[in-house]
Design a protein around this motif. Structure first.
Motif, mmCIF file in Angstrom:
data_model
loop_
_atom_site.group_PDB
_atom_site.id
_atom_site.type_symbol
_atom_site.label_atom_id
_atom_site.label_comp_id
_atom_site.label_asym_id
_atom_site.label_seq_id
_atom_site.Cartn_x
_atom_site.Cartn_y
_atom_site.Cartn_z
ATOM 1 N N GLN A 42 0.992 -8.052 -6.893
ATOM 2 C CA GLN A 42 0.913 -7.627 -5.498
ATOM 3 C C GLN A 42 0.641 -6.236 -5.428
ATOM 4 O OE1 GLN A 42 0.562 -9.694 -2.814
ATOM 5 N NE2 GLN A 42 0.492 -7.846 -1.411
ATOM 6 N N TYR A 43 1.567 -5.542 -6.451
ATOM 7 C CA TYR A 43 1.349 -4.105 -6.534
ATOM 8 C C TYR A 43 -0.167 -3.744 -6.413
ATOM 9 C CZ TYR A 43 6.092 -4.451 -8.489
ATOM 10 O OH TYR A 43 7.632 -4.472 -8.445
ATOM 11 N N PHE A 44 -0.979 -4.341 -7.053
ATOM 12 C CA PHE A 44 -2.260 -3.688 -7.217
ATOM 13 C C PHE A 44 -3.177 -3.921 -5.881
ATOM 14 C CE2 PHE A 44 -0.617 -4.661 -11.576
ATOM 15 C CZ PHE A 44 -0.973 -3.587 -12.103
ATOM 16 N N TYR A 45 -2.919 -5.039 -5.442
ATOM 17 C CA TYR A 45 -3.645 -5.456 -4.199
ATOM 18 C C TYR A 45 -2.913 -4.446 -3.110
ATOM 19 C CZ TYR A 45 -4.307 -7.717 0.488
ATOM 20 O OH TYR A 45 -4.557 -8.267 1.864
ATOM 21 N N ASP A 46 -1.672 -4.102 -3.014
ATOM 22 C CA ASP A 46 -1.286 -3.160 -2.125
ATOM 23 C C ASP A 46 -1.731 -1.940 -2.636
ATOM 24 O OD1 ASP A 46 0.439 -5.042 -0.936
ATOM 25 O OD2 ASP A 46 2.192 -4.688 -1.978
ATOM 26 N N ILE A 47 -1.673 -1.393 -3.639
ATOM 27 C CA ILE A 47 -2.275 -0.037 -4.054
ATOM 28 C C ILE A 47 -3.964 0.137 -3.293
ATOM 29 C CG2 ILE A 47 -3.246 1.448 -6.009
ATOM 30 C CD1 ILE A 47 -0.791 0.781 -7.371
ATOM 31 N N ASN A 48 -4.708 -1.033 -3.635
ATOM 32 C CA ASN A 48 -6.040 -1.281 -3.157
ATOM 33 C C ASN A 48 -5.812 -1.087 -1.679
ATOM 34 O OD1 ASN A 48 -8.811 -1.521 -3.539
ATOM 35 N ND2 ASN A 48 -8.402 -3.740 -2.483
ATOM 36 N N GLN A 49 -5.012 -1.665 -0.886
ATOM 37 C CA GLN A 49 -4.937 -1.679 0.585
ATOM 38 C C GLN A 49 -4.622 -0.244 0.923
ATOM 39 O OE1 GLN A 49 -7.024 -4.434 0.696
ATOM 40 N NE2 GLN A 49 -5.862 -4.645 2.884
ATOM 41 N N PHE A 50 -3.632 0.218 0.612
ATOM 42 C CA PHE A 50 -3.226 1.469 1.123
ATOM 43 C C PHE A 50 -4.272 2.704 0.504
ATOM 44 C CE2 PHE A 50 1.425 -0.575 0.605
ATOM 45 C CZ PHE A 50 1.189 -0.742 2.123
ATOM 46 N N TYR A 60 2.045 6.426 4.065
ATOM 47 C CA TYR A 60 1.382 5.468 3.310
ATOM 48 C C TYR A 60 1.563 6.302 1.941
ATOM 49 C CZ TYR A 60 -0.091 2.682 7.002
ATOM 50 O OH TYR A 60 -0.573 2.283 8.047
ATOM 51 N N ALA A 61 1.340 7.650 1.920
ATOM 52 C CA ALA A 61 1.471 8.305 0.439
ATOM 53 C C ALA A 61 2.611 7.879 -0.045
ATOM 54 C CB ALA A 61 1.126 9.787 0.950
ATOM 55 N N ASP A 62 3.974 7.853 0.721
ATOM 56 C CA ASP A 62 5.134 7.548 0.076
ATOM 57 C C ASP A 62 5.158 6.292 -0.711
ATOM 58 O OD1 ASP A 62 6.247 9.848 0.683
ATOM 59 O OD2 ASP A 62 7.355 9.336 2.423
ATOM 60 N N MET A 63 4.545 5.295 -0.048
ATOM 61 C CA MET A 63 4.389 3.808 -0.126
ATOM 62 C C MET A 63 3.399 3.841 -1.496
ATOM 63 S SD MET A 63 3.680 1.730 3.226
ATOM 64 C CE MET A 63 4.023 0.291 2.543
ATOM 65 N N LEU A 64 2.484 4.738 -1.540
ATOM 66 C CA LEU A 64 1.673 4.803 -2.941
ATOM 67 C C LEU A 64 2.243 5.287 -4.067
ATOM 68 C CD1 LEU A 64 -2.084 5.781 -1.419
ATOM 69 C CD2 LEU A 64 -1.403 3.574 -2.775
ATOM 70 N N THR A 65 3.214 6.245 -3.769
ATOM 71 C CA THR A 65 4.151 6.975 -4.670
ATOM 72 C C THR A 65 5.013 5.848 -5.534
ATOM 73 O OG1 THR A 65 3.912 9.176 -3.935
ATOM 74 C CG2 THR A 65 5.597 8.922 -5.177
ATOM 75 N N LEU A 66 5.591 4.973 -4.488
ATOM 76 C CA LEU A 66 6.725 4.157 -5.031
ATOM 77 C C LEU A 66 6.169 3.025 -5.708
ATOM 78 C CD1 LEU A 66 9.313 2.806 -4.819
ATOM 79 C CD2 LEU A 66 8.816 1.718 -2.591
ATOM 80 N N LEU A 67 4.602 2.557 -5.212
ATOM 81 C CA LEU A 67 3.964 1.666 -6.135
ATOM 82 C C LEU A 67 3.688 2.114 -7.479
ATOM 83 C CD1 LEU A 67 1.724 0.247 -3.336
ATOM 84 C CD2 LEU A 67 3.378 -1.222 -4.499
ATOM 85 N N GLU A 68 3.287 3.110 -7.670
ATOM 86 C CA GLU A 68 3.110 3.843 -9.096
ATOM 87 C C GLU A 68 4.149 3.829 -9.596
ATOM 88 O OE1 GLU A 68 0.056 4.582 -10.097
ATOM 89 O OE2 GLU A 68 -1.339 4.603 -8.515
#
Length: 225
Positions: A42-50, A60-68
């Motif tokens: 799901q991490y990679f799906y979310d990164i693609n979506q955000f 959204y930048a914070d969410m991408l940072t957390l996923l990374e």
């Protein structure tokens, strides 16, 4: 990482509270491994979506940072082994980042693209402008050379295991043979919910998931209090 025994005890506590029976270690390990992979993918799906969201939105930048941050533990670099004519893929490979040599990064191409490239004198691969094809057998690099190829990649999470010893009729946790979840500590509650959901599907009892979701909501409310 998330301690596997902590998750198992929470799963058992919720299942017992709802009088849904005992989830055996074998069942738990099966459900837990699937839950871990579901969250990981799901991490990679979310990164693609955000990543597709236009603008520079701080949320959204914070969410991408957390996923990374959550993915960072799975990033590896490996010097590949050459077994003619392929460079062998790393074990537990999930996604390839880049291949590189001392001359620089190797560009990935399809087999059809390579056939077109090699016909052009100007585009023909060289040591400084190498290409590779990703095949089931391994990485085929052009022009052919046999060493110093590094792979930057994301590995799969290790297969989890709640290890135990049997004392009497009871399975007791054995830390020496256990393998914890590889996920970020923040995923503990998510793991419990997903494992209970999988157990509910296996036993055709969706109330297990509802019970887990109720515990999740209660935890959120307590954190906000």
């Amino acid at each position: 990482m998330v301690n596997i025994d902590t998750v198992y005890q929470k799963v058992l506590a919720i299942a017992n509270k709802e009088q849904r029976g005992y989830i055996t270690p074998q069942e738990f390990n099966l459900f837990a491994d699937q839950a871990q992979m579901d969250i990981f993918e799901q991490y990679f799906y979310d990164i693609n979506q955000f990543g597709r969201i236009p603008g520079n939105d701080t949320e959204y930048a914070d969410m991408l940072t957390l996923l990374e941050e959550k993915i960072a533990i799975f990033k590896n670099i490996k010097l590949l082994t050459y077994v003619e004519p392929y460079y062998q893929k790393p074990q537990q490979l999930y996604r390839v980042g880049t291949l590189e040599t001392g001359f620089g990064q190797i560009e990935q191409v399809t087999h059809k693209e390579y056939l077109n490239i090699k016909l052009s004198p100007l585009a023909k691969p060289t040591l400084k402008r190498a290409v590779y094809i990703d095949t089931p057998q391994g990485f085929r690099v052009y022009p052919t050379f046999t060493n110093n190829v590094q792979c930057h990649y994301i590995r799969k999470p290790k297969k989890i295991n709640w290890g135990y010893v049997v004392v009497g009729d009871h399975a007791l946790y054995d830390a020496t043979t256990s393998i914890n979840f590889q996920l970020h500590p923040s995923e503990e509650t998510n793991l419990v919910v997903k494992i209970l959901a999988l157990a509910g599907i296996a036993t055709k009892d969706q109330s297990l998931y509802q019970a887990a979701a109720g515990e999740d909501n209660k935890n959120i409310q307590q954190e906000k209090a």
